[in-house]
Design an enzyme around this catalytic site. Structure first.
Site, PDB file in Angstrom:
ATOM      1  N   LYS A  83       0.850  -1.188   0.000  1.00 19.22           N
ATOM      2  CA  LYS A  83       0.000   0.000   0.000  1.00 19.22           C
ATOM      3  C   LYS A  83       0.888   1.240   0.000  1.00 19.22           C
ATOM      4  O   LYS A  83       1.774   1.390   0.864  1.00 19.22           O
ATOM      5  CB  LYS A  83      -0.858  -0.050   1.262  1.00 19.22           C
ATOM      6  CG  LYS A  83      -2.193   0.607   1.148  1.00 19.22           C
ATOM      7  CD  LYS A  83      -3.002   0.243   2.392  1.00 19.22           C
ATOM      8  CE  LYS A  83      -4.302   0.975   2.449  1.00 19.22           C
ATOM      9  NZ  LYS A  83      -4.937   0.797   3.757  1.00 19.22           N
TER      10      LYS A  83
HETATM   11  C1  E4P Z   1      -8.056   2.080   3.569  1.00 15.95           C
HETATM   12  O1  E4P Z   1      -7.491   1.087   3.161  1.00 15.95           O
HETATM   13  C2  E4P Z   1      -7.912   2.628   4.922  1.00 15.95           C
HETATM   14  O2  E4P Z   1      -7.310   1.664   5.748  1.00 15.95           O
HETATM   15  C3  E4P Z   1      -9.211   2.971   5.601  1.00 15.95           C
HETATM   16  O3  E4P Z   1     -10.339   2.592   4.856  1.00 15.95           O
HETATM   17  C4  E4P Z   1      -9.259   4.345   6.171  1.00 15.95           C
HETATM   18  O4  E4P Z   1     -10.490   4.554   6.785  1.00 15.95           O
HETATM   19  P1  E4P Z   1     -10.769   5.662   7.898  1.00 15.95           P
HETATM   20  O5  E4P Z   1     -11.123   6.939   7.195  1.00 15.95           O
HETATM   21  O6  E4P Z   1     -11.930   5.120   8.665  1.00 15.95           O
HETATM   22  O7  E4P Z   1      -9.508   5.779   8.715  1.00 15.95           O
END
Ligand code: E4P
Length: 217
Positions: A83
């Protein structure tokens, strides 16, 4: 639609696997910190449990650091997806890692122009953050719809992971918009099963069943 779980909590992952609905996992530094456990311990436990894609995030901001971390993470399992945040260096790292056969997931995506760049860099996945856009009075789901159109217009194979999901309707709307995947927090996944009429219906059937004579069970 594929369901990923957005967590580094192993118990939550085990529960979702037990429900038979889990296709993959996404993590991020915030989710890793929430476990309070050593990172490598958590990652090993997740990779032991999950066959589908598991996104693990880089934290360097320069291309060399991202590539180095990405290669390290990819060595941990065949199903690791690296990522990488949506930055100029990030997109250079995506191209390098994808050319080496390491799948990437471009994270912190908030606009269609960012999607075009990530797709051109060859990202396997992109993660548009629906909830965080909604949080600032912007149409998060509109972004998913735009992305679907843009990727289809040019035949990009980059898969959309609807991310930053806050409630079941986000998942439903993302499915209607043609998102390939939703990465869903555990509490939302659990809420997706529930409907008050289901509970009322079960209750009534069980009460009526008591009145049936000569039951086999
Ligand atoms: C995406 O892969 C992130 O881990 C995640 O969806 C972020 O979400 P949040 O806005 O609830 O932190």
């Amino acid at each position: 639609m594929q369901f990923f779980i957005d967590t580094a909590n192993v118990d939550e992952i085990k529960q979702a696997i037990d429900w038979g609905i889990l296709d993959g996992v996404t993590t991020n530094p915030t989710l890793a910190a929430k476990t309070g456990k050593p990172f490598m311990e958590v990652v090993k436990e997740i990779l032991d449990l999950v066959d589908g894609p598991v996104s693990l995030e880089t934290v360097s901001l320069d291309v060399d650091g991202m590539v180095k971390e990405g290669r390290f993470l990819a060595e941990l399992g065949d199903n690791v997806v690296v990522k990488i945040p949506m930055t100029k260096d990030g997109m250079k790292a995506v191209r390098i890692l994808e050319e080496e056969g390491i799948p990437t997931n471009v994270t912190l995506v908030f606009s269609p122009s960012q999607v075009l760049i990530a797709a051109k860099a060859g990202a396997s996945f992109i993660s548009p953050f629906v909830g965080r856009l909604d949080d600032i009075s912007t149409d998060g789901m509109g972004l998913i719809k735009d992305i679907r159109t843009i990727l289809d217009n040019y035949g990009y194979e980059t898969e959309i992971i609807a991310a930053s999901i806050r409630h079941p309707m986000h998942v439903v709307e993302a499915a209607k918009a043609g998102s390939d995947i939703a990465t869903i927090p555990f509490n939302v996944l659990e809420a997706m099963f529930r409907h008050p009429l289901t509970d009322i219906g079960i209750d009534r059937f069980l009460k009526d069943w008591e009145k049936v004579p000569n039951k086999p069970f």
